[in-house]
Write an enzyme that holds these catalytic residues in place. Structure first.
Site, PDB file in Angstrom:
ATOM      1  CG  ASN A  64      31.955  35.726  25.004  1.00  0.00           C
ATOM      2  OD1 ASN A  64      31.693  35.821  26.198  1.00  0.00           O
ATOM      3  ND2 ASN A  64      31.428  36.523  24.097  1.00  0.00           N
ATOM      4  CD  GLU A  66      34.133  39.887  22.032  1.00  0.00           C
ATOM      5  OE1 GLU A  66      34.419  41.102  22.089  1.00  0.00           O
ATOM      6  OE2 GLU A  66      33.005  39.457  21.729  1.00  0.00           O
ATOM      7  CB  CYS A  75      32.696  30.516  21.357  1.00  0.00           C
ATOM      8  SG  CYS A  75      32.353  31.334  19.805  1.00  0.00           S
ATOM      9  CD  GLU A  77      29.072  28.094  22.895  1.00  0.00           C
ATOM     10  OE1 GLU A  77      29.947  28.998  23.006  1.00  0.00           O
ATOM     11  OE2 GLU A  77      28.034  28.250  22.243  1.00  0.00           O
ATOM     12  CB  CYS A 112      28.916  29.947  16.620  1.00  0.00           C
ATOM     13  SG  CYS A 112      30.573  29.338  16.998  1.00  0.00           S
ATOM     14  CB  CYS A 115      30.820  26.272  19.498  1.00  0.00           C
ATOM     15  SG  CYS A 115      31.863  27.626  20.076  1.00  0.00           S
TER      16      CYS A 115
HETATM   17  N1  THU Z   1      29.891  33.619  21.004  1.00  0.00           N
HETATM   18  C1  THU Z   1      30.053  32.587  21.885  1.00  0.00           C
HETATM   19  O1  THU Z   1      30.784  32.716  22.875  1.00  0.00           O
HETATM   20  N2  THU Z   1      29.396  31.433  21.655  1.00  0.00           N
HETATM   21  C2  THU Z   1      28.577  31.223  20.586  1.00  0.00           C
HETATM   22  O2  THU Z   1      28.202  30.084  20.324  1.00  0.00           O
HETATM   23  C3  THU Z   1      28.139  32.369  19.782  1.00  0.00           C
HETATM   24  C4  THU Z   1      29.068  33.519  19.806  1.00  0.00           C
HETATM   25  C5  THU Z   1      30.615  34.866  21.238  1.00  0.00           C
HETATM   26  C6  THU Z   1      31.725  35.147  20.262  1.00  0.00           C
HETATM   27  C7  THU Z   1      31.838  36.653  20.377  1.00  0.00           C
HETATM   28  O3  THU Z   1      32.699  36.966  21.472  1.00  0.00           O
HETATM   29  C8  THU Z   1      30.439  37.120  20.708  1.00  0.00           C
HETATM   30  O4  THU Z   1      29.737  35.969  21.150  1.00  0.00           O
HETATM   31  C9  THU Z   1      29.699  37.757  19.551  1.00  0.00           C
HETATM   32  O5  THU Z   1      29.731  36.930  18.440  1.00  0.00           O
END
Ligand code: THU
Length: 157
Positions: A64, A66, A75, A77, A112, A115
């Site tokens: 991920n 940000e 994210c 994925e 999520c 994704c």
């Molecule tokens: N996140 C992911 O990378 N993948 C997911 O499927 C769930 C959430 C990340 C997004 C953000 O940077 C952190 O987790 C908190 O939500």
């Protein structure tokens, strides 16, 4: 059903999703865990790594990334999928996902909703989603379990 050969390698002991599959995903699970190291997470401090396995056997990793504006955050994925598709890949066998808070205990971190939808663009019903707690403790789901009744490219035809 009794005639089916259930291979339980890699399935979490407490999973209720015991399904027919033949893969030991320990290595893919470890690759997802390793991919967490590159996560750029100054805001959430929640690290996620993904390992996307193509049908031809190549693995693309993602983490991920940000953003100070929050919503542009990508994210793990989606990072892995964009890397793979941008290299010409379109057929995927499995994706392993590992996520946990910095300093927190390992947990099953499910993809999520965004994704799931993004993966649906390329996912086939035989694609597997491996939700990783540790390299020896993970759950294996079919993509259909992760996103039932999804909206996809077929709907636009
Ligand atoms: N996140 C992911 O990378 N993948 C997911 O499927 C769930 C959430 C990340 C997004 C953000 O940077 C952190 O987790 C908190 O939500």
């Amino acid at each position: 059903m009794e005639s089916l050969f259930y291979v339980r390698l890699g399935l979490s002991k407490n999973t209720t999703n015991i399904k027919e599959h033949t893969m030991d995903y320990k290595q893919l699970a470890q690759t997802a865990i390793d991919a967490k190291k590159m996560a750029y997470v100054p805001y959430s401090k929640f690290r996620v790594g993904a390992a996307l396995l193509t049908k031809s056997g190549k693995t693309y990793t993602g983490c991920n990334v940000e953003s100070a504006a929050y919503s542009p955050t990508c994210c793990a994925e989606r990072t892995a999928l964009v890397k793979a598709v941008s290299e010409g890949e379109k057929e995927f066998a499995a994706i392993a996902v590992a996520g946990s808070a910095e300093g927190g205990a390992p947990q099953y971190c499910y993809p999520c909703g965004v994704c799931r939808q993004f993966l649906n663009e390329f996912a086939t019903s035989d694609m597997e989603v491996i939700v990783v707690k540790t390299a020896d403790d993970y759950r294996v789901h079919s993509f259909d379990e992760i996103l039932p009744h999804g909206f996809g490219p077929e709907n636009l035809k």
